[in-house]
Every structure is written in C-alpha cells, then in structure tokens.
Motif scaffolding. Structure first.
Motif, mmCIF file in Angstrom:
data_model
loop_
_atom_site.group_PDB
_atom_site.id
_atom_site.type_symbol
_atom_site.label_atom_id
_atom_site.label_comp_id
_atom_site.label_asym_id
_atom_site.label_seq_id
_atom_site.Cartn_x
_atom_site.Cartn_y
_atom_site.Cartn_z
ATOM 1 N N ALA A 458 1.207 -1.133 -0.044
ATOM 2 C CA ALA A 458 -0.169 -0.061 -0.012
ATOM 3 C C ALA A 458 0.890 1.140 -0.040
ATOM 4 O O ALA A 458 0.295 2.209 -0.651
ATOM 5 C CB ALA A 458 -0.761 -0.265 1.172
ATOM 6 N N LEU A 459 1.922 1.163 1.066
ATOM 7 C CA LEU A 459 2.528 2.375 0.976
ATOM 8 C C LEU A 459 3.651 2.995 -0.614
ATOM 9 O O LEU A 459 3.737 3.587 -1.102
ATOM 10 C CB LEU A 459 3.692 2.546 1.971
ATOM 11 C CG LEU A 459 3.393 2.443 3.134
ATOM 12 C CD1 LEU A 459 4.280 1.810 3.972
ATOM 13 C CD2 LEU A 459 3.018 3.734 4.023
ATOM 14 N N SER A 463 0.544 5.682 -1.145
ATOM 15 C CA SER A 463 1.055 5.866 0.111
ATOM 16 C C SER A 463 0.146 7.334 0.605
ATOM 17 O O SER A 463 -0.546 7.175 1.679
ATOM 18 C CB SER A 463 2.345 6.401 0.691
ATOM 19 O OG SER A 463 2.519 7.633 -0.193
ATOM 20 N N SER A 464 -0.441 7.659 -0.591
ATOM 21 C CA SER A 464 -1.830 8.870 0.013
ATOM 22 C C SER A 464 -3.132 8.149 0.269
ATOM 23 O O SER A 464 -3.782 9.111 1.131
ATOM 24 C CB SER A 464 -1.925 9.899 -1.485
ATOM 25 O OG SER A 464 -2.064 9.237 -2.066
ATOM 26 N N SER A 465 -3.427 6.574 0.614
ATOM 27 C CA SER A 465 -4.440 6.468 0.504
ATOM 28 C C SER A 465 -4.099 5.858 1.953
ATOM 29 O O SER A 465 -4.950 4.918 2.250
ATOM 30 C CB SER A 465 -5.123 5.476 -0.172
ATOM 31 O OG SER A 465 -4.984 6.536 -1.185
ATOM 32 N N VAL A 466 -2.945 5.815 2.597
ATOM 33 C CA VAL A 466 -2.519 4.925 3.285
ATOM 34 C C VAL A 466 -2.602 5.866 4.897
ATOM 35 O O VAL A 466 -2.582 7.267 5.015
ATOM 36 C CB VAL A 466 -1.087 4.723 3.692
ATOM 37 C CG1 VAL A 466 -1.344 3.443 4.814
ATOM 38 C CG2 VAL A 466 -0.938 3.448 2.501
ATOM 39 N N ILE A 467 -3.750 5.184 5.267
ATOM 40 C CA ILE A 467 -4.028 5.862 6.929
ATOM 41 C C ILE A 467 -3.292 5.480 8.250
ATOM 42 O O ILE A 467 -4.133 4.662 9.019
ATOM 43 C CB ILE A 467 -5.607 6.135 6.888
ATOM 44 C CG1 ILE A 467 -6.474 6.548 5.317
ATOM 45 C CG2 ILE A 467 -6.121 7.447 8.327
ATOM 46 C CD1 ILE A 467 -5.915 8.015 4.978
ATOM 47 N N PHE A 468 -3.138 6.228 8.902
ATOM 48 C CA PHE A 468 -2.811 6.206 10.670
ATOM 49 C C PHE A 468 -3.623 7.092 11.204
ATOM 50 O O PHE A 468 -3.491 8.347 11.047
ATOM 51 C CB PHE A 468 -1.078 6.125 10.289
ATOM 52 C CG PHE A 468 0.092 5.894 9.430
ATOM 53 C CD1 PHE A 468 -0.136 3.740 10.501
ATOM 54 C CD2 PHE A 468 0.196 5.561 8.400
ATOM 55 C CE1 PHE A 468 0.425 3.320 9.325
ATOM 56 C CE2 PHE A 468 0.560 5.066 7.594
ATOM 57 C CZ PHE A 468 1.260 3.681 8.614
ATOM 58 N N GLU A 469 -3.380 6.485 12.414
ATOM 59 C CA GLU A 469 -4.576 7.133 13.725
ATOM 60 C C GLU A 469 -3.808 8.831 14.123
ATOM 61 O O GLU A 469 -3.929 9.106 14.865
ATOM 62 C CB GLU A 469 -4.749 6.531 15.228
ATOM 63 C CG GLU A 469 -4.136 6.050 14.826
ATOM 64 C CD GLU A 469 -4.865 4.433 16.154
ATOM 65 O OE1 GLU A 469 -5.683 5.122 17.040
ATOM 66 O OE2 GLU A 469 -3.847 3.771 16.675
ATOM 67 N N ASN A 470 -2.175 8.525 14.179
ATOM 68 C CA ASN A 470 -1.434 9.238 14.753
ATOM 69 C C ASN A 470 -1.008 10.436 13.259
ATOM 70 O O ASN A 470 -0.080 9.891 12.016
ATOM 71 C CB ASN A 470 0.159 8.998 15.265
ATOM 72 C CG ASN A 470 1.040 10.187 15.922
ATOM 73 O OD1 ASN A 470 1.802 9.920 15.122
ATOM 74 N ND2 ASN A 470 0.466 10.493 17.191
ATOM 75 N N ALA A 471 -0.439 11.627 13.597
ATOM 76 C CA ALA A 471 0.136 12.384 12.688
ATOM 77 C C ALA A 471 0.884 12.128 11.876
ATOM 78 O O ALA A 471 2.245 12.559 11.243
ATOM 79 C CB ALA A 471 -0.051 14.002 12.586
#
Length: 574
Positions: A458-459, A463-471
């Motif tokens: 995915a990265l 990678s712009s569509s990969v979501i993490f819960e911490n900025a």
C-alpha cells in the motif's frame, strides 16, 4: 512521433548508426573552419580565462600540498593516540545510529525514523521539492538523492553516519591545528557534539525552565533554544551546513585564505549562515585593519564587529524587501524592531569572562565574537525591521557556541587528568541520553516491528491512501520509499507550499472517514490537528510570533467539502 523514430532505429541498427554519424560529419565540416577563425580571434580571452581558472584553483592546490606536507606530522601525532580514544571519538557517531540499526533489523531492511525534530518533512521528496532555495539549499541534494533511488529513511541514516563521522574527524583536525594535542582534540570534539543536549527536553530541569518562559510571556524578550537534538544531528540543513563550515575552517587554517570561509556561505542554512557570516566578516575586517591601519583606537575590534552587524542587518533587510516580502515565507516573519536577549549569548559571555585571562589575545577576541554571534543574529530586526524565528538561531548555532566556550573553559582549568576523564564520561553520557531520546521519539510499535506485506504494498503503490491514527506517525511512514508522497493524514502535508497540493486530497480523505461513524470517532483527534495546521499553515506557532502582535492569516477552510473526490478506498493501519 519520437517513439516511432526510436522504434525505427531499434529495428535497423545500420541506419541508427549511419544517420547520426552523417549529421555529425556534416555539422563538423560546416563549422570547423569558422571555429578555427573564432578561436584565433579569441585567443587572448582564452588565455586570460585559463589564467583566472588557475588563480581560482591555486588555493586548492596549495591546500593539497600543505596537507601532503603535514600529513606525516599529523599521522605521527595521531599514532600516539591510544585505541580507546578512537572509540571515544566514534561515540557521537555510533551511539545515535543504534535505533536505525535496530529498526533495520526488526523491520526487515527498512529505514524510516527521525532523530531530530521535523526531519520527516524536510527529508521527504515533496517537502524538499517545495522548500529548496536560498534559505534551505541542501534540499536540492535531498531531491537528487530521491531521484537516484534513495528513500528519506536511507538518506537520514547515510547522513547520520557519513556526515556526522566526517564532522567529528574535521573537528578533531581543526583543534589539532589550533595547537591542542590529539587527546584534547578528541575531548573538544566530544564536547561540541554532546553539550548541546543540555538545551533540550532530554534534560527535565532545563525543559521545565523553558516552558516556564512560555507561560510567563518571557518569550517576548528572551530567546532560548529547545529541542531534543544537537544541531550536528539534524538532517539535512544544520548537519550539512556544519560539514561545510568545518571543511572551510580547516582549509583556512592550512592556507590562510579567508575567501575559503566565504565560499561556503551560499550553501548554508539561513539560521547558521547569519551568525557564521557575522564572525567571518568581523575577522576579515580585523585582518584588513591590521594590514592597512584604518583605525588605531582602544575599541577598534568592537567597532569593526559592530560594523559587521550593521552591514549584515542591512543585507538581511534588503533580502526581505526584494525576495521575501509578499511571499508565503513572509507570513512566518514578524514586523518588529524591539530587541531580544539571547540566552546562549548570556551564558557564553559569562564563560568568556571567566576564561578571558587564560587564553591568548587572539583567541580571546575570536571567542568573544563567538559569544556575541547568537545575540547579533536574534537582533538583526533592529535594523532590518523583521524577526525570523529567533529560537532557530539559538538551537542551530547558539548551542554550538556554548559548547565551544565550555570546552575552552574546561581546558583552561588545567586541573589534571581526572577532570579530563570526568569530561569524557559526561560527554558520552550526554550522547547516551540523546540516544535514549531517539528510541523514545520512535517508540511507536509500527516503527520497530516487521511490516506486513499489505502495508508495504500500500505504501509503495499509493501511500496517500494509507491512513494512520497519529499525524506524526503518518509523516514518519512517508519515509519508507524514494519519492514517496505523504500518507493520507501525515502532519507534514500541512506545511508551506505542499499544503496547496494536498489540501483537496485531505478533504476527500476526511469525507470518506466521516462517512463511517466508528472511524470518525477514532480519527477525530488527528483530523483536528490537521484542520488547525491547514487553517493557518502553522503561522500561529508561538515560536513564530513569540507573543508579539501579528495578524494570523487564514489560508484554508478545512470544514468545506471537496467536489474532486474519487471512489478509491482507503487503507487503514493498524
């Protein structure tokens, strides 16, 4: 059309050779006679050009010959250095890279870490692309390395290993050239790398004092450094700048050509460039005054140093008027002429006063310049009319000035080998504290465990569509591959000109998240952080305005809806 010609050449090798060859021959036959006439007419200019090139290369040739002449003496002196001293010299290089090595082992061969604040922004391809320029010239190098196939993480590791190691060796050689023995040169190098750690969050006492200045509004008048990293370790800007400075100083000590000190100025980080140029210009004026006898009064050196400050402040003001005013960078400046007190300068001047009688007159004057340089840098606004984040001058240059003054002060005490051993232990301990902080900053489990193939793919693909819960984690995970875009909720995407590229995409990501109530609740904190970052592009950061009057501009309205969204799904991790 070009592709068809390319295919024809591939199909007929004889034609692909003969056609270009015939073109070259015809051009040569047509141009060669005229070329001889032109060269004959320009013979004098060519001769002058060669002479000027020789004059430019002469200092480098003399530097090389001087290096070869003294290589034997230097190697003999270093040969007396026990192996343990080389181990001590390697401590500033090897200890801070323990985490990336650990990460590389745990993640299966990937580097994506930061050992200094905001490295994930300025080491990324997009960040470097938007920030490269006169203020950050090293970002051009970052762009080239990405295009050559290196990721942000690998660039960070390579710089931390090679550049810091080279800086340590150059510092050792500089102090050796200044008349110190090999052991003292190693000790001085260790002090310069370690002592800036005292001005950071790693030391709780100083951290509490620093945040007290913020709460009590002392930041309005007092400029202090604050970070968990020494400037030699922040990739790329301060690190690359100090590498160039060390090389220029060593070349100057060997050739006594002061122009070599000016040669690196265009390539320096602005928050290193201004105080460094103040020191160089002052020394240059002193040498010219000694040669031509312009002034011969009691305070000649102080007057010439003040003249350097005035000239530099005028140049900074002109640069603002003709290059910065009206641009986005101008939003990070404050129009003010009120002075500031430099915390590092106050400490440096106190140390300088203690050691002024134990060093030679020439060193006393140079150390005085070094002590004043942070104070000068944070007060150019008195003439130029604007302030540019004074904390950055303190952190990136003032802490190094402090380390230099402390190193000379400890050397002046001359209390025997036990003090030197204590300094060595203290230096290694400070580097160890900084190394521990690197582990803490990169403590998220994702950064030290093997990544699943789905996340890697995915990265790599988008990678712009990969979501993490911490900025911050999202920004760090944007360092895995070369030329990798920021992840969907990376904090770095809200910086400077890059925000104009990523804003519509961010609105789409936020809209897709909020369609799912469970995801909306989970990711609401990071969305609030990015909303605030996009709204003002961080121009409301306290270290930008230092509580002085400033109109905060709104650049984006994060609550609006985007009409450019696609149906591509997002990849949430973990």
């Amino acid at each position: 059309m070009i592709e068809k010609r390319h295919s024809a050449f591939q199909a007929d090798p004889l034609r692909s050779f003969c056609l270009p060859a015939s073109i070259v021959v015809s051009v040569a036959v047509d141009c060669l006679p005229r070329s001889f006439v032109y060269l004959k007419r320009r013979a004098i200019s060519i001769k002058l050009f060669i002479i000027n090139i020789g004059r430019i290369l002469k200092p480098f040739y003399l530097f090389y010959m001087d290096f070869k002449k003294e290589e034997k003496n230097s190697s003999m002196a270093n040969a007396k250095l026990p192996g343990v001293w080389y181990a001590i010299l390697s401590a500033p290089v090897l200890l801070p890279i323990l985490f990336p090595i650990y990460q590389w082992i745990k993640t299966g061969g990937y580097f994506f870490y930061q050992n200094a604040y905001d490295e994930y922004s300025y080491l990324s391809y997009d960040g470097a692309l938007f920030k490269r320029g006169l203020v950050r010239p090293s970002e051009y190098l970052i762009c080239w390395l990405h295009e050559w196939g290196l990721s942000s993480g690998y660039i960070n590791f390579m710089f931390d290993l090679i550049l810091v190691g080279t800086i340590a060796l150059l510092l050792k050689e500089i102090f050796f050239r200044l008349g110190h023995d090999a052991k003292d040169a190693v000790l001085f190098t260790l002090m310069l790398c370690a002592l800036p750690v005292l001005f950071g969050v790693s030391i709780s006492l100083y951290s509490e004092m620093f945040y007290w200045t913020l709460k009590s509004n002392w930041v309005y008048w007092l400029s202090l450094p604050e970070a968990y990293f020494p400037p030699f370790y922040r990739t790329p800007d301060p690190q690359f700048s100090f590498l160039l400075i060390c090389g220029a100083v060593l070349a100057f000590l060997r050739t006594h050509k002061i122009l070599l000190l000016y040669a690196v100025v265009p390539f320096l980080y602005v928050f290193v460039k201004v105080p460094y140029l103040f020191i160089v210009l002052s020394v240059h004026l002193w040498s010219l005054n000694k040669k031509y006898g312009w002034l011969n009064i009691r305070y000649t050196h102080a007057i010439l140093a003040f003249l350097s400050y005035v000239v530099l402040s005028v140049v900074v003001g002109l640069y603002y008027q003709f290059r910065i005013k009206g641009t986005l960078d101008a939003e990070f400046l404050i129009e003010s002429r009120l002075p500031l007190v430099s915390g590092t300068s106050v400490v440096c001047l106190g140390i300088w006063w203690c050691l002024r009688k134990s060093v030679t007159e020439e060193k006393r004057r140079i150390l005085g310049l070094i002590s004043f340089s942070p104070l000068m840098a944070v007060n150019t606004q008195i003439i130029s009319g604007f302030i540019a984040m004074p904390k950055n001058y303190e952190q990136n240059f003032g802490t190094v000035c402090f380390a230099i003054l402390v190193a000379y002060w400890m050397a002046s005490l001359n209390t025997g080998r036990w003090l030197k051993r204590a300094q060595l232990v203290a230096g290694v301990l400070l580097i160890g504290i900084y190394t521990k902080t690197i582990f803490v900053v990169n403590s998220h489990p994702v950064l030290s465990h093997e990544m699943p193939p789905q996340l890697i793919n995915a990265l790599r693909e988008d990678s712009s569509s990969v979501i993490f819960e911490n900025a911050a984690l999202g920004s760090t995970m944007s360092m895995v591959f070369p030329r990798q875009p920021f992840t969907g909720l990376a904090f770095s995407q809200s910086y400077d000109l890059g925000a104009f590229r990523y804003f519509e995409h961010y609105l789409c990501v936020k809209e897709k998240i909020r369609k799912n109530p469970s995801l909306s609740e989970k990711y609401e904190p990071v969305l609030k952080v990015l909303d605030h970052g996009y709204r003002h592009l961080h121009t409301d950061f306290i270290f930008v305005h230092i509580n002085r009057p400033k109109k905060i501009k709104t650049f984006f309205e994060p609550q609006k809806r985007s009409d450019q969204c696609d149906s591509k799904p997002l990849f949430f991790y973990p």
